[in-house]
Write an enzyme that holds these catalytic residues in place. Structure first.
Site, short mmCIF file in Angstrom:
data_model
loop_
_atom_site.label_atom_id
_atom_site.label_comp_id
_atom_site.label_asym_id
_atom_site.label_seq_id
_atom_site.Cartn_x
_atom_site.Cartn_y
_atom_site.Cartn_z
N ILE A 168 1.13 0.22 -7.60
CA ILE A 168 1.62 -0.61 -6.52
C ILE A 168 3.09 -0.26 -6.30
O ILE A 168 3.75 0.30 -7.18
CB ILE A 168 1.45 -2.13 -6.79
CG1 ILE A 168 2.12 -2.55 -8.10
CG2 ILE A 168 -0.01 -2.52 -6.78
CD1 ILE A 168 2.00 -4.05 -8.39
N ASP A 169 3.60 -0.56 -5.11
CA ASP A 169 4.95 -0.16 -4.75
C ASP A 169 6.00 -0.85 -5.62
O ASP A 169 5.75 -1.92 -6.18
CB ASP A 169 5.22 -0.49 -3.28
CG ASP A 169 4.28 0.24 -2.34
OD1 ASP A 169 3.86 1.35 -2.69
OD2 ASP A 169 3.98 -0.31 -1.26
N LYS A 170 7.17 -0.27 -5.68
CA LYS A 170 8.28 -0.81 -6.47
C LYS A 170 8.52 -2.28 -6.17
O LYS A 170 8.64 -3.10 -7.08
CB LYS A 170 9.55 0.00 -6.19
CG LYS A 170 10.82 -0.60 -6.78
CD LYS A 170 12.05 0.15 -6.33
CE LYS A 170 13.32 -0.54 -6.82
NZ LYS A 170 14.55 0.14 -6.33
N ARG A 271 0.87 -2.78 3.99
CA ARG A 271 2.10 -2.79 4.79
C ARG A 271 1.88 -2.08 6.13
O ARG A 271 2.34 -2.54 7.18
CB ARG A 271 3.23 -2.14 4.00
CG ARG A 271 3.53 -2.86 2.69
CD ARG A 271 4.35 -2.01 1.73
NE ARG A 271 5.71 -1.80 2.22
CZ ARG A 271 6.60 -1.03 1.61
NH1 ARG A 271 6.25 -0.38 0.50
NH2 ARG A 271 7.82 -0.90 2.10
#
Length: 359
Positions: A168-170, A271
């Site tokens: 998953i993204d930062k 997103r």
């Protein structure tokens, strides 16, 4: 079943795609990366297929690599005009081993929600990078896992057969599964590939989502105008198949709280898909959600939104649930996590606003 992970830096891409001047020095070829085409992959030139998956790569470099015999499909060299078909295995090989990045164990706190001999499940906080890459060579989840599992004789953080199964993204918080044994990673990777895992996210998005629930489908690939962003290609043969299901949980003034269920797992999928239907994630700087996209022109309202940005200084996205079949026992595993305090405070603020509408 390894898939390419989108965080190579430009130097690595240069190394990967520019053949050595003396290519006769070694007869052995080393696989650097491999990509498995989806079941629904439309016919697509291999140079286009690869440039869509590799940040910093150009079609010219990929074509040079193909001319040098460094692009294989199903273990056979192909030219750059080869058309990739469903389930093709596309490999990039070179006459030298891949430069390995040293994983330094670091004592970084981890929120372990489950662990056994085969795997562990981590609840990742926002702000923690998952894997070392360009600009983030230390201080990542992988470094933290190397420290946490330093006494496990079977765990080598540099072994690609172990470790993170997905990412998953930062600045996204939430649940991740980590494999401690090669057999566990192979099994779990296959579950992700076959789309049998169960993943639900909470997201706060700009605007009032009119439909109570919906399905978003559109190929996702790198934006040709901005390689740091992903975009939706609704038609044609670009990008990778992506499907997101959403359900509206609450409508709060000028934002909506939604639950998103992933059918596929593409880079920035939620997103990008939510922006595609006109509902960018709240405070998602990369995709424009850090601007005031909906609302009034009143100064008090603008200040209210700025305060909300300060409370949750990241995209409002949390990987809330994760389900899979245990690779050894066959047991159905399901995990749920609390929404982190920054995002919960943000939701509470908008809930109060929606009930009062004084701004």
């Amino acid at each position: 079943m390894d898939e390419f992970l989108d965080d190579m830096d430009d130097e690595q891409v240069d190394d990967l795609l520019m053949p050595e001047e003396d290519e006769t020095s070694s007869s052995q070829m080393y696989e650097h990366f491999r990509f498995v085409a989806d079941k629904g992959q439309s016919l697509l030139r291999v140079d286009k297929f690869l440039v869509d998956r590799m940040m910093g790569a150009t079609r010219n470099r990929i074509q040079l690599a193909a001319e040098a015999g460094c692009i294989l499909v199903n273990d056979k060299p192909v030219k750059s005009n080869y058309r990739v078909k469903p389930l093709d295995v596309v490999s990039i090989v070179m006459d030298r081993p891949r430069r390995e990045l040293e994983i330094i164990p670091e004592d970084i706190p981890l929120n372990i929600v489950y662990e056994d001999d085969d795997l562990l499940v981590v609840n990742k906080p926002a702000g923690l990078v998952v894997h070392p890459g360009h600009g983030n060579y230390t201080g990542t989840l992988v470094n933290a896992l190397a420290y946490y599992l330093k006494d496990d004789p079977y765990y080598d953080p540099s072994d690609p057969r172990l470790g993170l199964v997905h990412r998953i993204d930062k600045d996204t918080s939430g649940l991740l599964v980590v494999a401690k044994r090669p057999e566990a990673k192979s099994n779990l990777s296959l579950q992700f590939f076959n789309k049998t895992t169960k993943r639900k996210y909470r997201a706060l998005v700009w605007g009032i989502v009119q439909e109570d629930e919906g399905r978003i489908e559109g190929n996702i690939g790198r934006d040709p105008r901005d390689r740091m962003q992903m975009t939706v290609f609704p038609e044609g043969d670009q990008g990778k198949t992506a499907v997101t299901h959403y359900t509206v949980l609450e409508r709060l003034g000028y934002v909506s709280l939604v639950e998103c269920r992933l059918e596929t797992g593409r880079t920035h999928q939620i997103r990008v898909h939510m922006k595609y239907i006109g509902h960018t994630l709240f405070n998602d700087e990369r995709y424009g959600g850090h601007d005031i996209l909906k609302g009034t022109t009143f100064t008090k309202y603008k200040q209210f939104v700025q305060n909300c940005f300060a409370i949750c200084p990241r995209q409002a996205l949390h990987a809330k649930t994760l389900g899979f079949v245990h690779p050894t026992t066959g047991e159905e595993m399901f995990f749920d996590s609390e929404i982190p305090s920054d995002m919960q405070q943000l939701i509470d603020r908008w809930r109060v606003y929606a009930n009062t509408k004084e701004l």
